[in-house]
Write a protein that holds these residues in place. Sequence first.
Motif, PDB file in Angstrom:
ATOM      1  N   UNK A 145       0.834  -1.205   0.000  1.00  0.00           N
ATOM      2  CA  UNK A 145       0.000   0.000   0.000  1.00  0.00           C
ATOM      3  C   UNK A 145       0.872   1.259   0.000  1.00  0.00           C
ATOM      4  N   UNK A 146       1.900   1.259   0.821  1.00  0.00           N
ATOM      5  CA  UNK A 146       2.781   2.423   0.877  1.00  0.00           C
ATOM      6  C   UNK A 146       3.393   2.703  -0.501  1.00  0.00           C
ATOM      7  N   UNK A 147       3.731   1.657  -1.224  1.00  0.00           N
ATOM      8  CA  UNK A 147       4.313   1.805  -2.558  1.00  0.00           C
ATOM      9  C   UNK A 147       3.311   2.398  -3.555  1.00  0.00           C
ATOM     10  N   UNK A 148       2.045   2.004  -3.423  1.00  0.00           N
ATOM     11  CA  UNK A 148       1.036   2.435  -4.399  1.00  0.00           C
ATOM     12  C   UNK A 148       0.449   3.816  -4.109  1.00  0.00           C
ATOM     13  N   UNK A 149       0.484   4.242  -2.854  1.00  0.00           N
ATOM     14  CA  UNK A 149      -0.209   5.473  -2.473  1.00  0.00           C
ATOM     15  C   UNK A 149       0.112   6.678  -3.353  1.00  0.00           C
ATOM     16  N   UNK A 150       1.370   6.901  -3.745  1.00  0.00           N
ATOM     17  CA  UNK A 150       1.644   8.089  -4.582  1.00  0.00           C
ATOM     18  C   UNK A 150       0.937   8.064  -5.930  1.00  0.00           C
ATOM     19  N   UNK A 151       0.409   6.924  -6.326  1.00  0.00           N
ATOM     20  CA  UNK A 151      -0.227   6.807  -7.636  1.00  0.00           C
ATOM     21  C   UNK A 151      -1.759   6.887  -7.549  1.00  0.00           C
ATOM     22  N   UNK A 152      -2.280   7.167  -6.370  1.00  0.00           N
ATOM     23  CA  UNK A 152      -3.741   7.201  -6.192  1.00  0.00           C
ATOM     24  C   UNK A 152      -4.363   8.429  -6.843  1.00  0.00           C
ATOM     25  N   UNK A 153      -3.567   9.464  -7.052  1.00  0.00           N
ATOM     26  CA  UNK A 153      -4.006  10.651  -7.812  1.00  0.00           C
ATOM     27  C   UNK A 153      -5.341  11.225  -7.321  1.00  0.00           C
ATOM     28  N   UNK A 154      -5.409  11.480  -6.040  1.00  0.00           N
ATOM     29  CA  UNK A 154      -6.588  12.148  -5.496  1.00  0.00           C
ATOM     30  C   UNK A 154      -7.709  11.241  -5.053  1.00  0.00           C
ATOM     31  N   UNK A 155      -7.642   9.957  -5.349  1.00  0.00           N
ATOM     32  CA  UNK A 155      -8.683   9.037  -4.877  1.00  0.00           C
ATOM     33  C   UNK A 155      -8.564   8.856  -3.365  1.00  0.00           C
ATOM     34  N   UNK A 156      -9.701   8.736  -2.680  1.00  0.00           N
ATOM     35  CA  UNK A 156      -9.676   8.326  -1.287  1.00  0.00           C
ATOM     36  C   UNK A 156      -9.217   6.865  -1.207  1.00  0.00           C
ATOM     37  N   UNK A 157      -8.596   6.519  -0.093  1.00  0.00           N
ATOM     38  CA  UNK A 157      -8.109   5.159   0.117  1.00  0.00           C
ATOM     39  C   UNK A 157      -8.926   4.511   1.226  1.00  0.00           C
ATOM     40  N   UNK A 158      -9.474   3.342   0.931  1.00  0.00           N
ATOM     41  CA  UNK A 158     -10.260   2.595   1.928  1.00  0.00           C
ATOM     42  C   UNK A 158      -9.611   1.241   2.159  1.00  0.00           C
ATOM     43  N   UNK A 159      -9.602   0.804   3.416  1.00  0.00           N
ATOM     44  CA  UNK A 159      -8.999  -0.479   3.785  1.00  0.00           C
ATOM     45  C   UNK A 159     -10.039  -1.336   4.503  1.00  0.00           C
ATOM     46  N   UNK A 160     -10.142  -2.599   4.074  1.00  0.00           N
ATOM     47  CA  UNK A 160     -10.987  -3.587   4.758  1.00  0.00           C
ATOM     48  C   UNK A 160     -10.328  -3.852   6.113  1.00  0.00           C
ATOM     49  N   UNK A 161     -11.004  -3.434   7.189  1.00  0.00           N
ATOM     50  CA  UNK A 161     -10.341  -3.433   8.495  1.00  0.00           C
ATOM     51  C   UNK A 161     -10.913  -4.437   9.482  1.00  0.00           C
ATOM     52  N   UNK A 162     -12.101  -4.985   9.211  1.00  0.00           N
ATOM     53  CA  UNK A 162     -12.672  -5.954  10.160  1.00  0.00           C
ATOM     54  C   UNK A 162     -13.680  -6.852   9.464  1.00  0.00           C
ATOM     55  N   UNK A 163     -13.548  -8.141   9.713  1.00  0.00           N
ATOM     56  CA  UNK A 163     -14.512  -9.106   9.175  1.00  0.00           C
ATOM     57  C   UNK A 163     -13.797 -10.307   8.576  1.00  0.00           C
ATOM     58  N   UNK A 164     -14.553 -11.367   8.319  1.00  0.00           N
ATOM     59  CA  UNK A 164     -13.974 -12.505   7.607  1.00  0.00           C
ATOM     60  C   UNK A 164     -13.569 -12.046   6.209  1.00  0.00           C
ATOM     61  N   UNK A 165     -12.375 -12.418   5.803  1.00  0.00           N
ATOM     62  CA  UNK A 165     -11.843 -11.917   4.541  1.00  0.00           C
ATOM     63  C   UNK A 165     -12.504 -12.591   3.348  1.00  0.00           C
ATOM     64  N   UNK A 166     -13.080 -11.837   2.433  1.00  0.00           N
ATOM     65  CA  UNK A 166     -13.602 -12.431   1.194  1.00  0.00           C
ATOM     66  C   UNK A 166     -12.440 -12.733   0.246  1.00  0.00           C
ATOM     67  N   UNK A 167     -12.080 -14.005   0.153  1.00  0.00           N
ATOM     68  CA  UNK A 167     -10.849 -14.380  -0.540  1.00  0.00           C
ATOM     69  C   UNK A 167     -11.045 -14.728  -2.012  1.00  0.00           C
ATOM     70  N   UNK A 168     -12.165 -15.385  -2.355  1.00  0.00           N
ATOM     71  CA  UNK A 168     -12.321 -15.869  -3.733  1.00  0.00           C
ATOM     72  C   UNK A 168     -13.793 -16.115  -4.047  1.00  0.00           C
TER      73      UNK A 168
END
Length: 299
Positions: A145-168
């Motif tokens: 994420x740290x690597x990609x952040x400079x390329x977000x170009x003004x988009x808000x960033x959201x992170x899945x922070x709680x719950x069973x992970x939807x994997x596939x």
Amino acid sequence: MKLAIGPVLYYWSREAVWHFYEEVATAPVDIVYLGEVVCSRRHELRLPDWLDLAEDLAASGKEVVLSTQALLESESDLKRLRAVADNGRFAVEANDVGALRLLAGQTAFVAGPHINVYNPPTLAWLAGLGAKRWVMPVEMSREALRYLLPHARGMEIEVFAHGRLPLAFSARCFTARHHNLSKDDCQFRCLDYPDGLPLRTREGERFLAINGIQTQSARVYNLVGSVAELRVFGVDVLRISPQARHSIRIAGLFRAAMDGSLDPAAAAAEMEDLMPDGACDGFWRNRPGMAPVGEEQWP
């Protein structure tokens, strides 16, 4: 930093869904995602019902986003996608690349967690299409994420922070298969598993959870202990994925940790008894995804 309630990933009764969002309306959350993401056979609520809920929640001061289905398999799925994209009122979360073509330049949209974005050109492309927010894939680490952040170009960033992970997602329905039923005659068995159907390894350890055509982690991803770090990264939104019980209480604990009125470690400790399984945060720390929170030693 804002707090979001993600779409309900499980098949709950109509009454349960309605009751849940009555509680969400007064919960300390800023954003609510609504809609069926997992299975087109789930019809307890249809689009007009979701739109009614959206109006109620908007009237309560919530930002409402309509989520689209992640795996599209038929013309009827496409019709529902078009109807959501053309709702004319609310922003839309695109969970399939096909949705982007309908939304770009037409409707405010969020690039959801099921659109795999792992490199700067793809992230910049999404920003160029006009995405207002990007939800990081659940398997992504903090270093990525740290690597990609400079390329977000003004988009808000959201992170899945709680719950069973939807994997596939799969074209097959594993819940129906568990009951020796065909997908087209599943008898809506997902209604029996409001937090998914846990699977165990041969050694008896809980490993995954099956939710219709979706495979989830058995453990519950929990980043409440990393709230300060997420803030430093510049993350704009944390997402809580609904579970059958205690989601509102968990949202309150997240809010308290985000506002600094409760120590994140204390919030994490209180959540232990509120989740259907133990907590993990391995993906965030670039460890095996099911690694328990904070555990550095892993076989």
